[in-house]
Design a protein around this motif. Structure first.
Motif, PDB file in Angstrom:
ATOM      1  N   LEU A  95       0.816  -1.208   0.000  1.00  0.00           N
ATOM      2  CA  LEU A  95       0.000   0.000   0.000  1.00  0.00           C
ATOM      3  C   LEU A  95       0.850   1.258   0.000  1.00  0.00           C
ATOM      4  N   ASP A  96       1.984   1.209   0.680  1.00  0.00           N
ATOM      5  CA  ASP A  96       2.854   2.392   0.779  1.00  0.00           C
ATOM      6  C   ASP A  96       3.434   2.795  -0.564  1.00  0.00           C
ATOM      7  N   SER A  97       3.398   1.880  -1.520  1.00  0.00           N
ATOM      8  CA  SER A  97       3.969   2.165  -2.848  1.00  0.00           C
ATOM      9  C   SER A  97       2.961   2.779  -3.803  1.00  0.00           C
ATOM     10  N   ILE A  98       1.699   2.885  -3.391  1.00  0.00           N
ATOM     11  CA  ILE A  98       0.679   3.512  -4.242  1.00  0.00           C
ATOM     12  C   ILE A  98       0.734   5.012  -4.027  1.00  0.00           C
ATOM     13  N   LYS A  99       1.051   5.742  -5.098  1.00  0.00           N
ATOM     14  CA  LYS A  99       1.321   7.173  -5.006  1.00  0.00           C
ATOM     15  C   LYS A  99       0.410   7.989  -5.928  1.00  0.00           C
ATOM     16  N   ALA A 100       0.420   9.307  -5.715  1.00  0.00           N
ATOM     17  CA  ALA A 100      -0.337  10.222  -6.564  1.00  0.00           C
ATOM     18  C   ALA A 100       0.060  10.026  -8.026  1.00  0.00           C
ATOM     19  N   GLY A 101      -0.940  10.114  -8.897  1.00  0.00           N
ATOM     20  CA  GLY A 101      -0.701   9.948 -10.322  1.00  0.00           C
ATOM     21  C   GLY A 101      -0.952   8.535 -10.818  1.00  0.00           C
ATOM     22  N   GLN A 102      -1.082   7.595  -9.892  1.00  0.00           N
ATOM     23  CA  GLN A 102      -1.341   6.219 -10.293  1.00  0.00           C
ATOM     24  C   GLN A 102      -2.852   5.973 -10.439  1.00  0.00           C
ATOM     25  N   THR A 103      -3.186   4.883 -11.142  1.00  0.00           N
ATOM     26  CA  THR A 103      -4.580   4.587 -11.467  1.00  0.00           C
ATOM     27  C   THR A 103      -5.018   3.282 -10.814  1.00  0.00           C
ATOM     28  N   ILE A 104      -6.207   3.317 -10.224  1.00  0.00           N
ATOM     29  CA  ILE A 104      -6.800   2.130  -9.598  1.00  0.00           C
ATOM     30  C   ILE A 104      -8.105   1.805 -10.316  1.00  0.00           C
ATOM     31  N   ALA A 105      -8.279   0.561 -10.732  1.00  0.00           N
ATOM     32  CA  ALA A 105      -9.524   0.108 -11.344  1.00  0.00           C
ATOM     33  C   ALA A 105     -10.477  -0.378 -10.262  1.00  0.00           C
ATOM     34  N   VAL A 106     -11.769  -0.072 -10.429  1.00  0.00           N
ATOM     35  CA  VAL A 106     -12.783  -0.498  -9.472  1.00  0.00           C
ATOM     36  C   VAL A 106     -13.990  -1.046 -10.234  1.00  0.00           C
ATOM     37  N   PRO A 107     -14.769  -1.951  -9.627  1.00  0.00           N
ATOM     38  CA  PRO A 107     -15.993  -2.432 -10.283  1.00  0.00           C
ATOM     39  C   PRO A 107     -16.975  -1.283 -10.466  1.00  0.00           C
ATOM     40  N   ASN A 108     -17.763  -1.319 -11.540  1.00  0.00           N
ATOM     41  CA  ASN A 108     -18.646  -0.191 -11.822  1.00  0.00           C
ATOM     42  C   ASN A 108     -20.094  -0.388 -11.391  1.00  0.00           C
ATOM     43  N   ASP A 109     -20.453  -1.585 -10.855  1.00  0.00           N
ATOM     44  CA  ASP A 109     -21.819  -1.749 -10.382  1.00  0.00           C
ATOM     45  C   ASP A 109     -21.960  -1.104  -9.012  1.00  0.00           C
ATOM     46  N   THR A 110     -23.160  -0.666  -8.694  1.00  0.00           N
ATOM     47  CA  THR A 110     -23.386   0.216  -7.541  1.00  0.00           C
ATOM     48  C   THR A 110     -22.825  -0.329  -6.235  1.00  0.00           C
ATOM     49  N   THR A 111     -23.206  -1.550  -5.871  1.00  0.00           N
ATOM     50  CA  THR A 111     -22.814  -2.042  -4.557  1.00  0.00           C
ATOM     51  C   THR A 111     -21.340  -2.389  -4.487  1.00  0.00           C
ATOM     52  N   ASN A 112     -20.795  -2.983  -5.542  1.00  0.00           N
ATOM     53  CA  ASN A 112     -19.386  -3.373  -5.479  1.00  0.00           C
ATOM     54  C   ASN A 112     -18.448  -2.187  -5.615  1.00  0.00           C
ATOM     55  N   GLU A 113     -18.869  -1.134  -6.318  1.00  0.00           N
ATOM     56  CA  GLU A 113     -18.037   0.064  -6.355  1.00  0.00           C
ATOM     57  C   GLU A 113     -17.994   0.711  -4.975  1.00  0.00           C
ATOM     58  N   GLY A 114     -19.156   0.807  -4.325  1.00  0.00           N
ATOM     59  CA  GLY A 114     -19.175   1.368  -2.973  1.00  0.00           C
ATOM     60  C   GLY A 114     -18.335   0.553  -2.015  1.00  0.00           C
ATOM     61  N   ARG A 115     -18.435  -0.749  -2.160  1.00  0.00           N
ATOM     62  CA  ARG A 115     -17.653  -1.668  -1.328  1.00  0.00           C
ATOM     63  C   ARG A 115     -16.156  -1.469  -1.576  1.00  0.00           C
ATOM     64  N   ALA A 116     -15.773  -1.295  -2.845  1.00  0.00           N
ATOM     65  CA  ALA A 116     -14.369  -1.090  -3.203  1.00  0.00           C
ATOM     66  C   ALA A 116     -13.846   0.227  -2.634  1.00  0.00           C
ATOM     67  N   LEU A 117     -14.655   1.282  -2.734  1.00  0.00           N
ATOM     68  CA  LEU A 117     -14.219   2.583  -2.229  1.00  0.00           C
ATOM     69  C   LEU A 117     -14.084   2.565  -0.711  1.00  0.00           C
ATOM     70  N   GLN A 118     -14.969   1.823  -0.039  1.00  0.00           N
ATOM     71  CA  GLN A 118     -14.841   1.697   1.409  1.00  0.00           C
ATOM     72  C   GLN A 118     -13.543   0.998   1.782  1.00  0.00           C
ATOM     73  N   LEU A 119     -13.177  -0.035   1.019  1.00  0.00           N
ATOM     74  CA  LEU A 119     -11.922  -0.746   1.279  1.00  0.00           C
ATOM     75  C   LEU A 119     -10.733   0.205   1.135  1.00  0.00           C
TER      76      LEU A 119
END
Length: 284
Positions: free
Chosen positions: A134-158
């Motif tokens: 986690l410490d290696s994830i820096k500004a400017g990098q891109t994270i993919a997340v699921p686009n369905d409502t519940t799993n995107e919310g779940r991903a953002l909470q994580l």
């Protein structure tokens, strides 16, 4: 060998048309009512390939005959067709989703599906082929997340729980990208859940559903940078049926078998913590 039919996303349009032409389960159809279910027929269950169809395959091979249950598994590779097929009666039940997803699906699609019990949890995880922590994830990098409502919310909470972003207070599992108050310089790519693992080479990290991680030959318990916690997690996967079919004797037999000690051992031995037993009855 289990009986299974794989329906891919590429066949979605054709299947959707077929569903419209073969819809069943009207008030005049006695087989649509729990008391009128033909228990001599196989119970047809729609399932994601891994781990759902694998678990059902274990039940079919080792437990169903002794319990007097005929079981047929149809594999689907998306998160829509299993529910529409259950709603129309093309299949009798499905096993691929968690309760928050089902609630959202019913609301958006005017479907009438209910849970008959929880079976297991697939912890959502953050994965990367480019960073080691986690410490290696820096500004400017891109994270993919699921686009369905519940799993995107779940991903953002994580991500928020692990300090990668900050969310508006109180948004809970319904969080959207617009609810991020501090992206910490990160960029996000929204993708259909099943396609997120294939994007790992193109992004710096990705939040992947447990079943799709396993299908992509990732080992959540070892490969994830961080995993959801199992305790108190509302995302246990469920068996769902159309409302009114909860008392179908075949459905009740299946749930009993899925809650057996044999299935618990199969899950623990097979998935080594990447899938966790989470047996429970449906909420009243």
């Amino acid at each position: 060998m289990r009986t299974s039919i794989k329906i891919t996303a590429a066949a979605a349009a054709t299947t959707a048309l077929a569903l419209g032409l073969t819809a069943c389960g009207t008030d005049s159809d006695p087989s649509s009512k729990s008391g009128g279910a033909d228990t001599s027929k196989a119970l047809v269950v729609a399932a994601s390939p891994t781990p759902h169809a694998d678990i059902l395959g274990f039940v079919k091979k080792n437990l169903a005959d002794k319990a007097g249950l005929k079981l047929e598994v149809k594999e689907f590779t998306d998160y829509v067709l299993p529910n529409t097929a259950t709603e129309t009666g093309q299949v009798d039940a499905n096993f691929f989703q968690h309760q928050p997803y089902l609630d959202d699906f019913n609301k958006k699609n005017d479907t009438h599906l209910v849970s008959v019990g929880t079976v297991h949890l697939e912890p959502l995880g953050l994965y990367s082929k480019k960073v080691k922590g986690l410490d290696s994830i820096k500004a400017g990098q891109t994270i993919a997340v699921p686009n369905d409502t519940t799993n995107e919310g779940r991903a953002l909470q994580l991500l928020a729980e692990n300090g990668l972003i900050t969310l508006k207070a109180g948004v809970g599992t319904s969080a959207k990208l617009s609810d991020i108050t501090d992206k910490k310089g990160l960029e996000f790519k929204e993708l259909e859940a099943a396609t997120v693992p294939r994007a790992l080479n193109d992004v710096d990290a990705a939040v992947i559903n447990g079943n799709y991680a396993i299908e992509a030959e990732l080992k959540p318990s070892k490969d994830a940078l961080v995993l959801e916690k199992a305790d108190g997690n509302p995302y246990a996967n469920i068996v769902a049926v159309k409302k009114g079919d909860e008392k179908d004797p075949r459905v009740q037999k299946l749930v009993k078998l899925l809650h057996s000690d044999e299935v618990k051992k199969f899950i623990e031995d097979t998935y080594q913590g990447s899938v966790v037993p989470a047996f429970g009855d449906a909420k009243s």
